[in-house]
Design a protein around this motif. Structure first.
Motif, mmCIF file in Angstrom:
data_model
loop_
_atom_site.group_PDB
_atom_site.id
_atom_site.type_symbol
_atom_site.label_atom_id
_atom_site.label_comp_id
_atom_site.label_asym_id
_atom_site.label_seq_id
_atom_site.Cartn_x
_atom_site.Cartn_y
_atom_site.Cartn_z
ATOM 1 N N ARG A 24 -0.881 -4.943 -3.584
ATOM 2 C CA ARG A 24 -0.083 -3.709 -3.591
ATOM 3 C C ARG A 24 0.060 -3.154 -5.011
ATOM 4 N N ALA A 25 0.329 -4.037 -5.979
ATOM 5 C CA ALA A 25 0.492 -3.601 -7.371
ATOM 6 C C ALA A 25 -0.803 -2.998 -7.916
ATOM 7 N N LYS A 26 -1.914 -3.656 -7.665
ATOM 8 C CA LYS A 26 -3.210 -3.161 -8.136
ATOM 9 C C LYS A 26 -3.564 -1.821 -7.503
ATOM 10 N N ASP A 27 -3.211 -1.639 -6.231
ATOM 11 C CA ASP A 27 -3.501 -0.386 -5.551
ATOM 12 C C ASP A 27 -2.741 0.780 -6.188
ATOM 13 N N CYS A 28 -1.523 0.539 -6.625
ATOM 14 C CA CYS A 28 -0.752 1.595 -7.292
ATOM 15 C C CYS A 28 -1.462 2.074 -8.549
ATOM 16 N N VAL A 29 -1.987 1.141 -9.325
ATOM 17 C CA VAL A 29 -2.716 1.500 -10.545
ATOM 18 C C VAL A 29 -3.995 2.254 -10.174
ATOM 19 N N LYS A 30 -4.655 1.786 -9.143
ATOM 20 C CA LYS A 30 -5.875 2.454 -8.666
ATOM 21 C C LYS A 30 -5.584 3.906 -8.261
ATOM 22 N N GLN A 31 -4.359 4.167 -7.774
ATOM 23 C CA GLN A 31 -3.973 5.506 -7.350
ATOM 24 C C GLN A 31 -3.357 6.337 -8.484
ATOM 25 N N GLY A 32 -3.385 5.812 -9.722
ATOM 26 C CA GLY A 32 -2.981 6.610 -10.871
ATOM 27 C C GLY A 32 -1.711 6.205 -11.590
ATOM 28 N N ALA A 33 -1.050 5.158 -11.165
ATOM 29 C CA ALA A 33 0.153 4.708 -11.869
ATOM 30 C C ALA A 33 -0.238 3.941 -13.132
ATOM 31 N N ALA A 34 0.545 4.102 -14.188
ATOM 32 C CA ALA A 34 0.322 3.317 -15.411
ATOM 33 C C ALA A 34 0.734 1.867 -15.180
ATOM 34 N N ILE A 35 1.807 1.696 -14.404
ATOM 35 C CA ILE A 35 2.298 0.372 -14.026
ATOM 36 C C ILE A 35 2.529 0.402 -12.519
ATOM 37 N N GLY A 36 2.039 -0.615 -11.840
ATOM 38 C CA GLY A 36 2.210 -0.689 -10.395
ATOM 39 C C GLY A 36 2.966 -1.932 -9.989
ATOM 40 N N PHE A 37 3.826 -1.760 -8.986
ATOM 41 C CA PHE A 37 4.607 -2.861 -8.421
ATOM 42 C C PHE A 37 4.150 -3.172 -7.025
ATOM 43 N N GLY A 38 4.162 -4.426 -6.695
ATOM 44 C CA GLY A 38 3.967 -4.843 -5.319
ATOM 45 C C GLY A 38 4.951 -5.942 -4.990
ATOM 46 N N PHE A 39 5.560 -5.850 -3.828
ATOM 47 C CA PHE A 39 6.454 -6.889 -3.335
ATOM 48 C C PHE A 39 5.990 -7.274 -1.942
ATOM 49 N N GLU A 40 6.069 -8.549 -1.636
ATOM 50 C CA GLU A 40 5.647 -9.021 -0.323
ATOM 51 C C GLU A 40 6.575 -10.136 0.127
ATOM 52 N N GLY A 41 6.962 -10.073 1.381
ATOM 53 C CA GLY A 41 7.771 -11.127 1.971
ATOM 54 C C GLY A 41 6.933 -11.945 2.936
ATOM 55 N N GLY A 42 7.194 -13.226 2.986
ATOM 56 C CA GLY A 42 6.474 -14.116 3.885
ATOM 57 C C GLY A 42 7.288 -15.364 4.145
ATOM 58 N N VAL A 43 6.612 -16.367 4.628
ATOM 59 C CA VAL A 43 7.227 -17.674 4.858
ATOM 60 C C VAL A 43 6.284 -18.749 4.336
ATOM 61 N N MET A 44 6.837 -19.927 4.110
ATOM 62 C CA MET A 44 6.021 -21.042 3.627
ATOM 63 C C MET A 44 6.549 -22.344 4.227
ATOM 64 N N GLU A 45 5.643 -23.248 4.504
ATOM 65 C CA GLU A 45 5.981 -24.531 5.114
ATOM 66 C C GLU A 45 6.183 -25.584 4.042
ATOM 67 N N MET A 46 7.220 -26.394 4.229
ATOM 68 C CA MET A 46 7.445 -27.559 3.377
ATOM 69 C C MET A 46 7.761 -28.733 4.299
ATOM 70 N N GLU A 47 7.907 -29.909 3.736
ATOM 71 C CA GLU A 47 8.167 -31.108 4.535
ATOM 72 C C GLU A 47 9.368 -30.961 5.458
ATOM 73 N N ASP A 48 10.416 -30.324 4.974
ATOM 74 C CA ASP A 48 11.654 -30.250 5.749
ATOM 75 C C ASP A 48 11.797 -28.980 6.586
#
Length: 170
Positions: A54-78
């Motif tokens: 997402r951040a790289k795409d913003c720069v590709k679309q003309g931003a000097a600085i691009g932000f990307g945030f993503e939510g997900g989940v991750m597995e751990m032992e517990d």
């Protein structure tokens, strides 16, 4: 200076204020950037990759600085944890990443995820608010409102700003 955010989600857009407040005369551009990962990331790596894309795409679309945030989940032992990543990219090709708070998800939510539902959908069902992902999100619900999704992404953005300033002052 144009700062881009790769999402129209208000919780994510608000987090860009950290950079807007730091850089004088900065303006925000909102892009509909695709994460290029699954709609429900199940690993830290996939979630982080989505933020970077997402951040790289913003720069590709003309931003000097691009932000990307993503939510997900991750597995751990517990069990399975909420996972959130942020990335900042700039027009010089620099990419920085940071992760946010982790919280163990209740077994009822994990069961729904394992059956193919997205976390946002499950949270909407749990709270009777289909727009919860644009507000407090899972972190807000499971911290009894003490930490919202926007605050968590702002924390990640603050970490990214610190990294960015450090990198550019070396």
């Amino acid at each position: 200076m144009k700062i881009g955010i790769g999402s129209s989600n208000p919780a994510k857009i608000k987090a860009a204020d950290v950079f807007l407040n730091y850089f004088e005369n900065a303006e925000l551009a909102v892009f509909s950037s695709d994460s290029l990962v699954s709609s429900q990331p199940f690993t830290d790596e996939e979630t982080k990759t989505g933020a970077v894309n997402r951040a790289k795409d913003c720069v590709k679309q003309g931003a000097a600085i691009g932000f990307g945030f993503e939510g997900g989940v991750m597995e751990m032992e517990d069990g399975m944890y909420l996972s959130n990543w942020g990335a900042v990219a700039d027009s010089q090709g620099n990419i920085l990443t940071a992760a946010g708070a982790r919280i163990l998800l209740p077994s009822s939510i994990v069961e729904g995820l394992r059956h193919g539902k997205e976390l946002g959908q499950l949270m909407g069902e749990l709270t009777n608010d289909p727009e919860i992902r644009k507000k407090d999100g899972a972190i807000g619900v499971f911290t009894a409102g003490h930490l919202s999704r926007g605050e968590m992404f702002s924390h990640i953005a603050t970490i990214l700003l610190g990294q960015y300033v450090y990198m550019n002052n070396k």
